[in-house]
Design a protein around this motif. Structure first.
Motif, mmCIF file in Angstrom:
data_model
loop_
_atom_site.group_PDB
_atom_site.id
_atom_site.type_symbol
_atom_site.label_atom_id
_atom_site.label_comp_id
_atom_site.label_asym_id
_atom_site.label_seq_id
_atom_site.Cartn_x
_atom_site.Cartn_y
_atom_site.Cartn_z
ATOM 1 N N ALA A 39 1.005 -1.318 0.095
ATOM 2 C CA ALA A 39 0.366 -0.521 0.243
ATOM 3 C C ALA A 39 0.567 1.409 -0.107
ATOM 4 C CB ALA A 39 -0.684 -0.017 1.390
ATOM 5 N N ALA A 40 2.364 1.296 0.412
ATOM 6 C CA ALA A 40 2.925 2.214 0.857
ATOM 7 C C ALA A 40 3.684 2.783 -0.062
ATOM 8 C CB ALA A 40 4.126 2.374 2.095
ATOM 9 N N ASN A 41 3.897 1.266 -1.124
ATOM 10 C CA ASN A 41 5.071 0.842 -2.355
ATOM 11 C C ASN A 41 6.306 1.709 -2.181
ATOM 12 O OD1 ASN A 41 5.033 1.332 -5.110
ATOM 13 N ND2 ASN A 41 5.957 3.434 -5.368
ATOM 14 N N VAL A 42 6.534 0.880 -0.815
ATOM 15 C CA VAL A 42 7.739 0.392 -0.200
ATOM 16 C C VAL A 42 8.086 -0.447 -0.316
ATOM 17 C CG1 VAL A 42 8.912 0.919 1.906
ATOM 18 C CG2 VAL A 42 7.177 2.940 1.606
ATOM 19 N N LYS A 43 9.624 -1.039 -0.901
ATOM 20 C CA LYS A 43 10.172 -2.317 -0.678
ATOM 21 C C LYS A 43 9.944 -2.759 0.666
ATOM 22 C CE LYS A 43 12.888 -1.876 -4.553
ATOM 23 N NZ LYS A 43 14.150 -1.949 -5.593
ATOM 24 N N LYS A 44 10.244 -4.283 1.427
ATOM 25 C CA LYS A 44 9.874 -4.665 2.167
ATOM 26 C C LYS A 44 11.680 -4.405 2.736
ATOM 27 C CE LYS A 44 8.211 -8.910 4.423
ATOM 28 N NZ LYS A 44 7.754 -9.914 4.340
ATOM 29 N N GLY A 45 12.451 -4.425 2.646
ATOM 30 C CA GLY A 45 13.641 -3.873 3.489
ATOM 31 C C GLY A 45 13.613 -2.746 3.812
ATOM 32 N N SER A 46 12.847 -1.664 2.887
ATOM 33 C CA SER A 46 13.168 -0.426 3.959
ATOM 34 C C SER A 46 12.415 -0.121 4.346
ATOM 35 C CB SER A 46 12.763 0.296 2.568
ATOM 36 O OG SER A 46 13.547 0.761 1.593
ATOM 37 N N PHE A 47 11.168 -1.169 5.414
ATOM 38 C CA PHE A 47 10.331 -1.275 6.002
ATOM 39 C C PHE A 47 11.196 -1.542 7.253
ATOM 40 C CE2 PHE A 47 8.276 -3.738 9.203
ATOM 41 C CZ PHE A 47 6.629 -2.592 9.807
ATOM 42 N N TYR A 48 12.123 -2.726 7.478
ATOM 43 C CA TYR A 48 13.439 -3.256 8.357
ATOM 44 C C TYR A 48 14.101 -2.293 8.231
ATOM 45 C CZ TYR A 48 10.512 -7.614 8.679
ATOM 46 O OH TYR A 48 8.828 -8.403 8.563
ATOM 47 N N HIS A 49 14.273 -1.624 7.450
ATOM 48 C CA HIS A 49 15.421 -0.299 8.022
ATOM 49 C C HIS A 49 14.923 0.569 9.147
ATOM 50 C CE1 HIS A 49 18.883 2.611 7.095
ATOM 51 N NE2 HIS A 49 17.982 3.477 7.352
ATOM 52 N N PHE A 50 13.903 0.391 8.908
ATOM 53 C CA PHE A 50 13.464 1.636 9.682
ATOM 54 C C PHE A 50 13.053 1.506 11.010
ATOM 55 C CE2 PHE A 50 13.108 4.178 5.772
ATOM 56 C CZ PHE A 50 13.262 5.192 6.182
ATOM 57 N N PHE A 51 11.992 -0.201 10.724
ATOM 58 C CA PHE A 51 11.224 -0.596 11.987
ATOM 59 C C PHE A 51 11.759 -2.544 11.947
ATOM 60 C CE2 PHE A 51 8.578 3.058 10.165
ATOM 61 C CZ PHE A 51 8.272 3.925 10.887
ATOM 62 N N PRO A 52 12.256 -2.709 12.783
ATOM 63 C CA PRO A 52 12.757 -4.396 13.045
ATOM 64 C C PRO A 52 11.170 -5.079 12.864
ATOM 65 C CG PRO A 52 13.107 -2.621 15.141
ATOM 66 C CD PRO A 52 12.288 -1.861 14.454
ATOM 67 N N SER A 53 9.756 -4.337 13.530
ATOM 68 C CA SER A 53 8.792 -5.034 13.347
ATOM 69 C C SER A 53 7.485 -4.338 12.851
ATOM 70 C CB SER A 53 8.968 -5.766 14.934
ATOM 71 O OG SER A 53 8.548 -5.077 15.805
ATOM 72 N N LYS A 54 6.588 -5.082 13.100
ATOM 73 C CA LYS A 54 5.560 -4.728 13.191
ATOM 74 C C LYS A 54 4.260 -4.026 13.991
ATOM 75 C CE LYS A 54 1.435 -7.175 12.168
ATOM 76 N NZ LYS A 54 0.361 -7.642 11.583
#
Length: 210
Positions: A39-54
């Motif tokens: 939904a954010a059009n962001v790669k999963k690697g970028s997610f975990y760069h900013f946030f260790p978990s949901k």
């Protein structure tokens, strides 16, 4: 801020905003990291760069929820405004925000604070602690208004300010939750403000209730 730093900050904010909306509209359990990234059009690697978990993203979303309301609450609960009027304005603001959300999502969304709390507070202690922290911040606004209602003689001098503020917050959550369950914004528009003023012992004109 250089372009790289700004892009990085923008990506983080997009993830927070997207998660806030998806969790609010649906539920924490039904929304996956993949859903958020898509939904954010962001790669999963970028997610975990900013946030260790949901969970960490949910904590950031709760912080964002308060931040997004702070400017309005600072204005609504200004000491220059009569105390009863502050609560009337707060009720109007809540109804307006819910109307906008319902128009956007096609249904009443209720309170993200309550939705996430009901679902996750018993499972994730960090979420429960963050919910408690955010709750106390909102209650401090109510406490200031209640304190001034006491000072002007509308409420008795022996009123327990913290308990009354908690009652206001609990009533707010209850009204938002019921409106979501019924999927009917008219319930909130009809009942929230009068009920809130009854709790505070004032009528709509801001006078002490008979």
């Amino acid at each position: 801020m250089n372009k790289v730093a700004k892009a990085t900050q923008d990506t983080k904010q997009i993830l927070i905003d997207t998660a806030s909306e998806l969790i609010w509209k649906n539920s924490y359990g039904s929304v996956s990291v993949d859903d958020i990234c898509k939904a954010a059009n962001v790669k999963k690697g970028s997610f975990y760069h900013f946030f260790p978990s949901k969970v960490d993203l949910a904590l950031a979303a709760l912080e964002e929820f308060f931040r997004s309301k702070k400017e309005a609450y600072d204005r609504i609960f200004s000491p220059q405004t009569p105390p009863a009027k502050r609560f009337e304005q707060m009720a109007d603001f809540v109804c307006e925000m819910q109307e906008k959300a319902a128009a956007k999502h096609g249904r009443v969304c209720g309170c993200p604070h309550a939705s996430l709390g009901c679902e996750m507070a018993g499972q994730e202690d960090t979420i429960r602690q963050k919910l408690d922290e955010v709750t106390k911040r909102f209650e401090r606004y109510y406490e200031s208004g209640i304190r001034d209602l006491i000072a002007e003689g509308t409420l008795p001098k022996d009123t327990d300010i913290k308990a009354k503020a908690q009652e206001v917050f609990t009533y707010l959550l209850g009204q938002l939750t019921f409106a979501r369950i019924q999927n009917d914004i008219s319930i909130l528009k009809r009942d929230f403000k009068p009920g809130l003023l009854r709790i505070l012992g004032v009528n709509k004109a801001g006078n002490k209730a008979a």
